[in-house]
Design a protein around this motif. Structure first.
Motif, PDB file in Angstrom:
ATOM      1  N   THR A 106       0.862  -1.183   0.000  1.00 22.55           N
ATOM      2  CA  THR A 106       0.000   0.000   0.000  1.00 22.55           C
ATOM      3  C   THR A 106       0.894   1.226   0.000  1.00 22.55           C
ATOM      4  O   THR A 106       1.976   1.225   0.583  1.00 22.55           O
ATOM      5  N   CYS A 107       0.437   2.236  -0.668  1.00 25.16           N
ATOM      6  CA  CYS A 107       1.222   3.455  -0.792  1.00 25.16           C
ATOM      7  C   CYS A 107       0.711   4.500   0.205  1.00 25.16           C
ATOM      8  O   CYS A 107      -0.497   4.585   0.454  1.00 25.16           O
ATOM      9  N   SER A 177      15.696   3.916 -12.546  1.00 28.33           N
ATOM     10  CA  SER A 177      16.217   3.465 -11.245  1.00 28.33           C
ATOM     11  C   SER A 177      15.134   3.410 -10.183  1.00 28.33           C
ATOM     12  O   SER A 177      15.408   3.053  -9.029  1.00 28.33           O
ATOM     13  N   LEU A 178      13.914   3.749 -10.559  1.00 25.58           N
ATOM     14  CA  LEU A 178      12.824   3.735  -9.588  1.00 25.58           C
ATOM     15  C   LEU A 178      12.438   2.311  -9.213  1.00 25.58           C
ATOM     16  O   LEU A 178      12.450   1.397 -10.054  1.00 25.58           O
ATOM     17  N   SER A 179      12.050   2.143  -7.962  1.00 25.85           N
ATOM     18  CA  SER A 179      11.569   0.848  -7.472  1.00 25.85           C
ATOM     19  C   SER A 179      10.130   0.905  -7.027  1.00 25.85           C
ATOM     20  O   SER A 179       9.349  -0.030  -7.269  1.00 25.85           O
ATOM     21  N   ASN A 180       9.747   1.977  -6.351  1.00 21.11           N
ATOM     22  CA  ASN A 180       8.453   2.042  -5.697  1.00 21.11           C
ATOM     23  C   ASN A 180       7.527   3.004  -6.456  1.00 21.11           C
ATOM     24  O   ASN A 180       7.717   4.224  -6.423  1.00 21.11           O
ATOM     25  N   TYR A 181       6.547   2.446  -7.108  1.00 22.51           N
ATOM     26  CA  TYR A 181       5.598   3.271  -7.856  1.00 22.51           C
ATOM     27  C   TYR A 181       4.341   2.456  -8.160  1.00 22.51           C
ATOM     28  O   TYR A 181       4.315   1.220  -8.042  1.00 22.51           O
ATOM     29  N   THR A 182       3.304   3.196  -8.593  1.00 19.89           N
ATOM     30  CA  THR A 182       2.058   2.584  -9.041  1.00 19.89           C
ATOM     31  C   THR A 182       1.833   2.985 -10.490  1.00 19.89           C
ATOM     32  O   THR A 182       1.927   4.178 -10.834  1.00 19.89           O
ATOM     33  N   LEU A 183       1.547   2.015 -11.332  1.00 22.73           N
ATOM     34  CA  LEU A 183       1.250   2.247 -12.746  1.00 22.73           C
ATOM     35  C   LEU A 183      -0.235   1.997 -12.985  1.00 22.73           C
ATOM     36  O   LEU A 183      -0.759   0.946 -12.595  1.00 22.73           O
ATOM     37  N   VAL A 268      -0.970  -1.632 -11.246  1.00 22.75           N
ATOM     38  CA  VAL A 268       0.099  -2.456 -10.675  1.00 22.75           C
ATOM     39  C   VAL A 268       0.820  -1.613  -9.626  1.00 22.75           C
ATOM     40  O   VAL A 268       1.234  -0.475  -9.902  1.00 22.75           O
ATOM     41  N   VAL A 269       0.988  -2.197  -8.439  1.00 18.67           N
ATOM     42  CA  VAL A 269       1.692  -1.524  -7.350  1.00 18.67           C
ATOM     43  C   VAL A 269       3.003  -2.254  -7.100  1.00 18.67           C
ATOM     44  O   VAL A 269       3.009  -3.476  -6.894  1.00 18.67           O
ATOM     45  N   CYS A 270       4.111  -1.522  -7.151  1.00 19.62           N
ATOM     46  CA  CYS A 270       5.448  -2.077  -6.894  1.00 19.62           C
ATOM     47  C   CYS A 270       6.023  -1.358  -5.668  1.00 19.62           C
ATOM     48  O   CYS A 270       6.152  -0.120  -5.668  1.00 19.62           O
ATOM     49  N   GLN A 271       6.361  -2.133  -4.679  1.00 21.83           N
ATOM     50  CA  GLN A 271       6.946  -1.555  -3.461  1.00 21.83           C
ATOM     51  C   GLN A 271       7.982  -2.525  -2.909  1.00 21.83           C
ATOM     52  O   GLN A 271       7.629  -3.568  -2.362  1.00 21.83           O
ATOM     53  N   VAL A 320      -0.857   7.016 -15.984  1.00 15.65           N
ATOM     54  CA  VAL A 320      -0.457   7.747 -14.782  1.00 15.65           C
ATOM     55  C   VAL A 320       0.517   6.880 -13.975  1.00 15.65           C
ATOM     56  O   VAL A 320       0.249   5.686 -13.739  1.00 15.65           O
ATOM     57  N   VAL A 321       1.627   7.497 -13.560  1.00 15.75           N
ATOM     58  CA  VAL A 321       2.583   6.829 -12.691  1.00 15.75           C
ATOM     59  C   VAL A 321       2.723   7.695 -11.433  1.00 15.75           C
ATOM     60  O   VAL A 321       3.041   8.898 -11.523  1.00 15.75           O
ATOM     61  N   THR A 322       2.499   7.071 -10.295  1.00 11.80           N
ATOM     62  CA  THR A 322       2.632   7.809  -9.019  1.00 11.80           C
ATOM     63  C   THR A 322       3.650   7.088  -8.140  1.00 11.80           C
ATOM     64  O   THR A 322       3.921   5.889  -8.283  1.00 11.80           O
TER      65      THR A 322
END
Length: 325
Positions: A106-107, A177-183, A268-271, A320-322
């Motif tokens: 969760t973000c 280089s990003l790891s944590n984002y939501t697409l 998709v959530v990546c964390q 959207v990418v957050t």
């Protein structure tokens, strides 16, 4: 009386007359006929040759050769076409450990927008880069009518005759280089014809002929009796090696159902090492898969399309990418 004695000698060559006269001279006129013999040939001579011509036939020799050809090199050509970019599903590969997240990522409330594109302006086209997963069957890309449109090559065929590509945001626009984002984005495929899948790509990268990413897709390829939602890890040459993290070869989540030509919302959530995958086909957001994995710790985001054949098209909008702190 006068007496005349004469002797006449006649030959064929001359006439001689000897005579003596014991009388008074008299005048004698001698008429001697001129004898001209006329030779009339009699009989006809028939020439009968004694030479008999005997014809001896000289034989005519017809040369009919019997040629036995024994080639020194017998060429047996079996043409086998092995495309360099053949999408070959690895149907027998099963992960030794089913990845399961410790927690669903969760973000936080501090999440911010990192990138967005509603595709209303074609000038943003230069923000993207593409990776062709099949050579000789290029995909074409364009921004038109508020959509990012992916069109396959005009060829036909199940795999070798189809087009496959991944599109991602360039590193200069959004750091790889990003790891944590939501697409998140909306997407649709015009046809469900037994060939083609579409969806999201996260933690993606490519170099030369190699690519890697996690793909979240609706898979309508022929191995599936119905279109399935699946998650895969793509890697290697042209990304054609893969491992299933959600679903499997010929299996997956069939709910929510998808209707061709309608919009579906992908999320998709990546964390860190945790991932979560959601979809909404119009009846609300559905959580489908979640897992933990550290194979690709960083990477870009974008779209994944494979095995697409004309006249089928795939559309994307509202990207959207957050951040996901």
């Amino acid at each position: 009386m006068n007496r005349i004695k004469f002797l006449v000698f006649i030959s064929t060559s001359f006439v001689a007359i000897f005579f003596s006269i014991s009388c008074d001279p008299i005048t004698i006129t001698s008429k001697i006929p001129t004898f001209t013999p006329t030779w009339t040939p009699t009989g006809s001579h028939t020439y009968t040759p004694t030479f008999t011509f005997t014809l001896t036939k000289t034989p005519t020799i017809t040369n009919t050769p019997t040629i036995t050809f024994t080639p020194t090199n017998t060429y047996s050509s079996t043409l086998t076409y092995t495309p360099t970019n053949t999408f070959t599903p690895t149907s027998t590969f099963t992960p030794s450990v089913t990845p399961t997240p410790a927690t669903i990522p969760t973000c936080g409330a501090s999440s911010v927008t990192l990138y967005s594109d509603d595709f209303s302006n074609s000038s943003t086209f230069s923000n993207y880069e593409s990776f062709e997963r099949t050579t000789g069957r290029p995909m074409s890309f364009q921004i038109t009518g508020g959509e990012f449109l992916m069109t396959p090559d005009s060829a036909t065929g199940l795999y070798t005759g189809a087009s496959s590509a991944m599109v991602q945001i360039k590193d200069a626009i959004l750091s790889h280089s990003l790891s944590n984002y939501t697409l998140e984005f909306d997407s649709k495929m015009d046809l469900l014809s037994g060939s083609g899948f579409f969806g999201a790509a996260v933690r993606s990268s490519f170099s030369g002929s190699n690519m890697s990413c996690y793909s979240f897709i609706l898979n309508d390829n022929a191995e599936n009796p119905v279109p399935y939602w699946q998650v895969l890890s793509n890697y290697g040459s042209y990304g054609n090696s893969y491992q299933y993290f959600g679903g499997g070869y010929g299996t997956g989540a069939s709910v929510p159902t998808y209707t061709a030509g309608t919009w579906a919302h992908f999320k998709v959530v990546c964390q860190g090492s945790n991932f979560a995958f959601y979809v909404d086909t119009g009846s609300g957001t559905t959580y489908l898969y979640g897992f933990g994995d550290t194979t690709y710790p960083t990477g870009s985001v974008g779209f994944s399309v494979c095995c697409l054949r004309n006249p089928n098209l795939v559309h994307f909008k509202n990207l959207v990418v957050t951040s996901c702190p």
